[in-house]
Design a protein around this motif. Structure first.
Motif, mmCIF file in Angstrom:
data_model
loop_
_atom_site.group_PDB
_atom_site.id
_atom_site.type_symbol
_atom_site.label_atom_id
_atom_site.label_comp_id
_atom_site.label_asym_id
_atom_site.label_seq_id
_atom_site.Cartn_x
_atom_site.Cartn_y
_atom_site.Cartn_z
ATOM 1 N N THR A 247 -10.487 -7.696 -12.356
ATOM 2 C CA THR A 247 -9.663 -8.734 -11.728
ATOM 3 C C THR A 247 -8.283 -8.221 -11.341
ATOM 4 O O THR A 247 -7.830 -8.415 -10.202
ATOM 5 N N SER A 248 -7.593 -7.568 -12.274
ATOM 6 C CA SER A 248 -6.237 -7.107 -11.969
ATOM 7 C C SER A 248 -6.248 -6.053 -10.861
ATOM 8 O O SER A 248 -5.385 -6.061 -9.982
ATOM 9 N N ALA A 249 -7.234 -5.141 -10.890
ATOM 10 C CA ALA A 249 -7.327 -4.137 -9.825
ATOM 11 C C ALA A 249 -7.624 -4.784 -8.486
ATOM 12 O O ALA A 249 -7.094 -4.362 -7.446
ATOM 13 N N PHE A 250 -8.450 -5.809 -8.484
ATOM 14 C CA PHE A 250 -8.787 -6.503 -7.238
ATOM 15 C C PHE A 250 -7.557 -7.198 -6.657
ATOM 16 O O PHE A 250 -7.297 -7.112 -5.452
ATOM 17 N N VAL A 251 -6.790 -7.879 -7.497
ATOM 18 C CA VAL A 251 -5.632 -8.637 -7.007
ATOM 19 C C VAL A 251 -4.527 -7.696 -6.550
ATOM 20 O O VAL A 251 -3.937 -7.877 -5.470
ATOM 21 N N ILE A 252 -4.227 -6.686 -7.348
ATOM 22 C CA ILE A 252 -3.129 -5.782 -7.008
ATOM 23 C C ILE A 252 -3.401 -5.022 -5.714
ATOM 24 O O ILE A 252 -2.495 -4.777 -4.909
ATOM 25 N N SER A 253 -4.654 -4.659 -5.489
ATOM 26 C CA SER A 253 -4.991 -3.870 -4.299
ATOM 27 C C SER A 253 -5.533 -4.716 -3.156
ATOM 28 O O SER A 253 -6.010 -4.170 -2.162
ATOM 29 N N ASN A 254 -5.503 -6.049 -3.287
ATOM 30 C CA ASN A 254 -6.083 -6.940 -2.274
ATOM 31 C C ASN A 254 -7.560 -6.646 -2.019
ATOM 32 O O ASN A 254 -8.051 -6.745 -0.887
ATOM 33 N N GLY A 255 -8.247 -6.254 -3.080
ATOM 34 C CA GLY A 255 -9.677 -6.008 -2.981
ATOM 35 C C GLY A 255 -10.052 -4.714 -2.300
ATOM 36 O O GLY A 255 -11.216 -4.520 -1.953
ATOM 37 N N GLU A 256 -9.096 -3.785 -2.143
ATOM 38 C CA GLU A 256 -9.365 -2.540 -1.420
ATOM 39 C C GLU A 256 -9.225 -1.295 -2.297
ATOM 40 O O GLU A 256 -9.539 -0.203 -1.859
ATOM 41 N N GLY A 258 -6.406 0.023 -3.308
ATOM 42 C CA GLY A 258 -5.215 0.780 -2.947
ATOM 43 C C GLY A 258 -4.095 0.611 -3.948
ATOM 44 O O GLY A 258 -4.252 -0.063 -4.964
ATOM 45 N N PRO A 259 -2.949 1.217 -3.682
ATOM 46 C CA PRO A 259 -2.688 2.077 -2.524
ATOM 47 C C PRO A 259 -3.328 3.465 -2.667
ATOM 48 O O PRO A 259 -3.317 4.045 -3.752
ATOM 49 N N VAL A 260 -3.898 3.947 -1.579
ATOM 50 C CA VAL A 260 -4.546 5.253 -1.497
ATOM 51 C C VAL A 260 -5.594 5.390 -2.604
ATOM 52 O O VAL A 260 -5.690 6.421 -3.268
ATOM 53 N N ASP A 261 -6.357 4.332 -2.818
ATOM 54 C CA ASP A 261 -7.450 4.311 -3.793
ATOM 55 C C ASP A 261 -6.985 4.621 -5.212
ATOM 56 O O ASP A 261 -7.785 5.017 -6.061
ATOM 57 N N SER A 262 -5.707 4.442 -5.502
ATOM 58 C CA SER A 262 -5.202 4.760 -6.839
ATOM 59 C C SER A 262 -5.673 3.767 -7.891
ATOM 60 O O SER A 262 -5.657 4.071 -9.088
ATOM 61 N N THR A 263 -6.088 2.558 -7.488
ATOM 62 C CA THR A 263 -6.594 1.558 -8.436
ATOM 63 C C THR A 263 -8.057 1.223 -8.160
ATOM 64 O O THR A 263 -8.510 0.124 -8.481
ATOM 65 N N LEU A 264 -8.780 2.180 -7.592
ATOM 66 C CA LEU A 264 -10.186 1.950 -7.263
ATOM 67 C C LEU A 264 -11.023 2.088 -8.532
ATOM 68 O O LEU A 264 -11.634 3.126 -8.792
#
Length: 317
Positions: A247-256, A258-264
């Motif tokens: 959930t937190s990774a999805f919200v922080i990266s807007n579901g992508e 990011g930034p630069v796949d750092s939270t993928l």
């Protein structure tokens, strides 16, 4: 001598197995809603996803028209998809850093709150409160607003003359903000540690004090060994939760991611493949590899636990 009383005719007795099944029938009736939910919500979808992992299914076409591709999804995962291994590295890094720090914070606060003082119940409730929020979207949104360029964290840093950074938008720090959010939610393991500390006999500390042992030696030689089953329990649960972060990774990266796949994170990558790119066959293969990996990690923890987890009797081994 009086004559013996006449024998009564033998009655038909139920077979032991049949009688036992009739006795268990009410229990099965009460369990039937759970068993039905297990079959419909868990077992059948799992078997379906296992089938889909060997197909090229795109969600939009009928399930009957899914193209069978065999092991191609798994081969692609391990050899032709760099983003897959990147998400594995991000997830492993997150778990290896966040889980130990979260458990350390939980144990440290539990040791402080294990003492009797005025208002201890209030402090316990306040420290547990973040865990009640769990992986909520609202909490993740608040976290983003706190750690962006104009957020509250940078405002505090500016007071002491430190220039902040766009933490959630900087590839160098975005994953660390996720870790900090996970560590902050240490309330659940803290409560379990508190329960374990209540079970440690006070006589052990009194005897150690008489022998001249200080607080650190008591912690190392009494608290940690006596608390090792509880530490092991929290370690298993938090490790599984750490790998499942989404959930937190999805919200922080807007579901992508990011930034630069750092939270993928792994689960976010799985979501993107299944519900954004509509490659449900490949996403199902990722899910089954993830399930096997979590199972393997759990087995390793149980295998290694026998060397450092100490139980009070031989039955707990």
């Amino acid at each position: 001598m009086s004559p013996a009383p006449p024998r009564r005719p033998a009655t038909h007795r139920q077979a032991p197995g049949l009688a036992r099944r009739r006795e268990n029938l009410p229990g099965y009736l009460f369990l039937s809603p759970w068993l039905l939910g297990l079959a419909v919500i868990t077992a059948i979808p799992m078997l379906l996803s296992l089938y889909l992992s060997f197909t090229n299914y795109d969600v939009l076409t009928p399930l009957s028209e899914a193209e069978w591709v065999g092991w191609d999804n798994y081969r692609r995962m391990f050899t032709d998809d760099p983003s897959y291994w990147h998400s594995v590295r991000v997830t492993v890094t997150f778990a290896l850093v966040a889980v130990p720090l979260k458990l350390a914070a939980a144990l440290g606060v539990a040791l402080l709150l294990n003492k009797v003082f005025r208002g201890v119940g209030l402090f316990r409730g306040l420290f547990y409160l973040p865990s009640l929020l769990g992986g909520s979207v609202a909490l993740a949104i608040v976290w983003v607003s706190m750690f962006n360029r104009d957020g509250a964290f940078n405002s505090l840093l500016s007071i002491v003359g430190i220039e902040g950074a766009p933490w959630v938008n900087d590839p160098k720090w975005a994953l660390e903000t996720l870790m900090l959010l996970a560590i902050w939610q240490f309330g659940a393991p803290m409560i379990i540690f508190l329960a374990g500390l209540k079970q440690v006999p006070t006589e052990l500390y009194e005897a150690a004090s008489v022998d001249g042992a200080g607080a650190w030696r008591q912690f190392v030689h009494i608290t940690l060994p006596m608390l090792s089953p509880v530490i092991f329990f929290n370690l298993v649960l938090e490790t599984i939760n750490g790998f499942q972060g989404f959930t937190s990774a999805f919200v922080i990266s807007n579901g992508e991611g990011g930034p630069v796949d750092s939270t993928l994170m792994y689960t976010l990558n799985l979501y993107i493949n299944g519900f954004v790119r509509l490659d449900m066959g490949y996403a199902s293969a990722m899910a089954w590899v993830f399930l096997l990996a979590i199972g393997l990690i759990t087995v390793v923890l149980f295998r290694t636990g026998r060397f450092w987890v100490h139980y009070s009797d031989s039955e707990g081994r």
